[in-house]
Design a protein around this motif. Structure first.
Motif, PDB file in Angstrom:
ATOM      1  N   SER A   4      45.738  34.130  38.370  1.00 51.72           N
ATOM      2  CA  SER A   4      45.418  32.776  38.813  1.00 51.72           C
ATOM      3  C   SER A   4      45.269  31.831  37.635  1.00 51.72           C
ATOM      4  O   SER A   4      45.779  30.705  37.648  1.00 51.72           O
ATOM      5  CB  SER A   4      44.130  32.794  39.646  1.00 51.72           C
ATOM      6  OG  SER A   4      43.761  31.492  40.035  1.00 51.72           O
ATOM      7  N   GLU A  26      42.744  31.811  46.526  1.00 52.86           N
ATOM      8  CA  GLU A  26      43.446  31.344  45.327  1.00 52.86           C
ATOM      9  C   GLU A  26      44.915  31.764  45.362  1.00 52.86           C
ATOM     10  O   GLU A  26      45.809  30.983  45.052  1.00 52.86           O
ATOM     11  CB  GLU A  26      42.787  31.928  44.076  1.00 52.86           C
ATOM     12  CG  GLU A  26      41.448  31.329  43.696  1.00 52.86           C
ATOM     13  CD  GLU A  26      41.596  30.069  42.872  1.00 52.86           C
ATOM     14  OE1 GLU A  26      42.628  29.910  42.212  1.00 52.86           O
ATOM     15  OE2 GLU A  26      40.661  29.253  42.899  1.00 52.86           O
ATOM     16  N   GLU A  33      39.286  36.557  46.548  1.00 50.61           N
ATOM     17  CA  GLU A  33      40.141  35.484  46.043  1.00 50.61           C
ATOM     18  C   GLU A  33      41.601  35.636  46.448  1.00 50.61           C
ATOM     19  O   GLU A  33      42.408  34.749  46.188  1.00 50.61           O
ATOM     20  CB  GLU A  33      40.056  35.434  44.516  1.00 50.61           C
ATOM     21  CG  GLU A  33      38.670  35.133  43.974  1.00 50.61           C
ATOM     22  CD  GLU A  33      38.629  35.153  42.460  1.00 50.61           C
ATOM     23  OE1 GLU A  33      39.435  35.891  41.851  1.00 50.61           O
ATOM     24  OE2 GLU A  33      37.811  34.424  41.880  1.00 50.61           O
TER      25      GLU A  33
END
Length: 588
Positions: A385, A528, A506
């Motif tokens: 990310s 994410e 995430e």
């Protein structure tokens, strides 16, 4: 919006000039002759070290409106624009260039759009090449670009289209208070992107882009074709690198992101050209010079325009490489392709399950040992990310390992192997079935005989460095559900796993690899990153919620996996693997 009566003028028209006395003498009268109250606009010209008589000409200028000249040593357009901003008194700052000729009501059209806007706006008018411009190949290229952009420029309907909508800075006006609030022109991002960078920061502040199509201006384009290739392209390469260092989230839109596009052969050819550019540059230069001299021949002009575009791009990339320090630095930041391997069940093979589902522990250990021996480094969700969004570099030879369904055997057999090699991984959990069975695999002769990881197993391995992602509540096919069902499967699973691992997951993986626009949007709002089953490498322009993965087949050899990591392609199983499968099927 309601406009308060300003204490100073409504507009401060600002421009910088350097060694362009004759062009400025042609354009400045049109700026001063605006059909606008003389006490409601001022003109500020920054003479950036000119020695051609510009300052003397401006001192003799007689106008009805406020007019100021700022003289400084040559410091470049960014510093000159900032110097103009520091003396501006208008409610709005109107940016223009010294080669821009106005039509009579430019300021009036800008003001109309500002007054209709419900909040702070960047207003951009239309720009075209002036017919009196010298007729060169560079003029043709600029005219073509302006006309193409004008035909599609509609931020009210399409939103901001980057980079093209911010590539034109002249004929743009913004509230001075907004410019001051975001710090003015950043002198660390040089020409020709100082204006682009300012507009980009304003956009990030929430200032919207609006169009004023009737606010027409014309550029008297007098730049030689050779200068477009040399100083302009070289300046762009340097500025683009610095801009992306400041705004890493923009990298996927950068000209450097092209390095990752295309197949292996195309990328190798591009690398070879940039490593030894002399001959390709010479060939392009010959074509450009020939077309510039004979631009009245349409076929030759067309060839010349294409050659000019390629040559400009080449010089931009070469300049970026020089600014970055090496080809490797550019490739690491913009051209890297990150492989993600997809596994399911690691453990003893069961005759009642799909053959392709299981990789036996001894084969898995050989694969992981091979990766470690070849110098691969595993990365976690945060690292991927941060690379995609924030530009934080990844280790050389990075790879992500993902395990769908969170089988108990995977936790018992695979993760200890990874731990011994110092590797990390991501496991995608079906939240309502923890400690249960893989009921979704019930089909034909296949049975749900594989146990899923328990809550205790999940918590144990989270504490030992394994990332946990979401694989819905029940391993549902999201495409078969309505919006309420998708929300329940996606958000419900996220909330359940948050209670198990003590933090919000995430990442997400689509069960069966199935998704539609609605499910992707829900996933985007909650995670994410998200992973598909589309094969390939992940580059900057890869959708962060449709990341690609390479499925590992139990019949793939370690050497095949090594090749898969390089090109992102699923591999046909090895001969030995196919023989092993036939023997197993015969026994069962």
């Amino acid at each position: 919006m309601m406009v308060e009566q300003p204490s100073g003028p409504l507009f401060s028209v600002v421009m910088a000039t350097f060694q362009r006395r004759d062009v400025l003498a042609m354009t400045l009268p049109s700026v001063c002759a605006q059909d606008f109250p003389a006490d409601q606009f001022e003109v500020i010209v920054v003479v950036d070290g000119s020695t051609d008589g510009t300052l003397e000409m401006l001192r003799e200028l007689k106008v009805a409106h406020p007019f100021r000249t700022v003289s400084q040593q040559n410091r470049g357009p960014a510093a000159a624009r900032q110097a103009a901003l520091e003396t501006a008194r208008g409610r709005y700052v109107f940016f223009t260039d010294d080669d821009i000729r106005f039509t009579e009501q430019v300021l009036k059209h800008h003001l109309t759009v500002h007054e209709r806007s419900t909040g702070p706006a960047m207003v951009r008018g239309s720009i075209f090449v002036a017919p009196e411009s010298p007729q060169t190949l560079a003029t043709d290229a600029t005219r073509q670009w302006y006309e193409q952009h004008a035909s599609v420029f509609n931020p009210e309907k399409n939103g901001v289209q980057l980079p093209q909508d911010f590539s034109i800075f002249a004929n743009t006006s913004v509230l001075r208070s907004e410019i001051e609030a975001c710090g003015g022109v950043d002198l660390s991002v040089p020409f020709p992107l100082e204006g682009f960078e300012l507009l980009y920061r304003l956009m990030k502040r929430g200032v919207v882009l609006r169009s004023a199509p009737d606010a027409l201006v014309f550029e008297i384009f007098s730049k030689p074709t050779r200068k477009m290739i040399t100083s302009d392209a070289r300046g762009l390469g340097k500025a683009e690198w610095l801009f992306c260092r400041k705004h890493p989230e923009y990298r996927k839109l950068s000209v450097f992101a092209n390095l990752a596009r295309g197949g292996t052969a195309k990328r190798v050819l591009r690398s070879a050209i940039l490593s030894a550019p002399s001959l390709p540059a010479l060939v392009l230069d010959i074509l450009i010079d020939l077309a510039d001299r004979h631009r009245d021949l349409p076929p030759l002009r067309k060839i010349g325009l294409r050659a000019l575009a390629h040559r400009h791009r080449m010089e931009t990339l070469l300049s970026g490489i020089k600014q970055a320090g090496s080809w490797e630095a550019i490739e690491d930041s913009f051209g890297a392709g990150v492989p993600v391997l997809m596994y399911h069940h690691i453990g003893p093979r069961n005759p009642l399950t799909y053959y392709e589902l299981t990789i036996e522990p001894q084969h898995f250990e050989r694969q992981i040992s091979y990766l470690a021996h070849k110098g691969y480094r595993t990365i976690n969700i945060s690292q991927l990310s941060n690379w995609l969004i924030h530009g934080i570099p990844l280790p050389k030879k990075s790879v992500m390992l993902t395990f769908d369904d969170a089988y108990a055997d995977t936790f018992a057999f695979a993760f200890p192997i990874l731990e011994r090699h110092g590797f990390c991984a991501v496991s995608f959990v079906v939240s309502s079935l923890t400690g249960g069975m893989d009921v979704w695999n019930e089909s034909g002769n296949n049975r749900s005989v594989l146990k899923l990881a328990s809550v205790d197993q999940i918590r144990t391995w989270v504490s030992r460095g394994i990332d946990i992602g979401v694989h819905t509540r029940t391993h549902a096919d999201l495409v078969q559900l309505d919006v309420a069902g998708q929300l329940s499967e996606i958000v419900g699973a996220k909330e359940a796993l948050c209670k198990i691992i003590g933090k919000s997951p995430e990442s997400f993986a689509y069960p069966f690899g199935h998704y539609d626009a609605g499910s992707v949007e829900i996933v985007k709002e909650n995670f994410e990153l998200a992973f598909s089953v589309i094969p390939g490498l992940n580059h900057l322009e890869t959708h962060p919620h449709l990341l690609r993965r390479i499925m590992v087949d139990p019949r793939n050899s370690p050497q095949q996996i090594g090749r898969m990591l390089k090109d992102g392609r699923n591999r046909r199983p090895s001969l030995l693997g196919r023989i092993r499968r036939r023997i197993w099927l015969a026994k069962t």
